[in-house]
Design a protein around this motif. Structure first.
Motif: not given
Length: 76
Positions: A17-18, A33-37, A41-43
């Motif tokens: 969530g962060q 990395l946070y937010g849209d980035a 990145f996770g995807e």
């Protein structure tokens, strides 16, 4: 905090969530990395692992972040 990936060269931790923290071990630097980035990145990381889960393939993907890794990593 979840360790998503760890190799001789990189360490990836997810803070649900962060965001994600990616550390280049030998240089002791990293990026958060946070937010849209973080979402993208996770995807992309999941896709790379699904396509070829070898350490070489994942490390090659993470190499693309090397230029962003400027924060000194401090181990607790």
């Amino acid at each position: 905090m979840n360790v998503v990936y760890s190799s001789q060269h990189y360490h990836v931790v997810e803070f649900p969530g962060q965001g994600y923290e990616v550390i280049r071990k030998r240089a002791a630097v990293g990026v958060y990395l946070y937010g849209d980035a973080a979402m993208r990145f996770g995807e992309h990381l999941a896709e790379v692992i699904a396509d070829d889960a070898s350490q070489e393939a994942v490390d090659e993907f993470l190499e693309d972040l090397d230029e962003l890794m400027m924060q000194r990593a401090i181990y607790h």
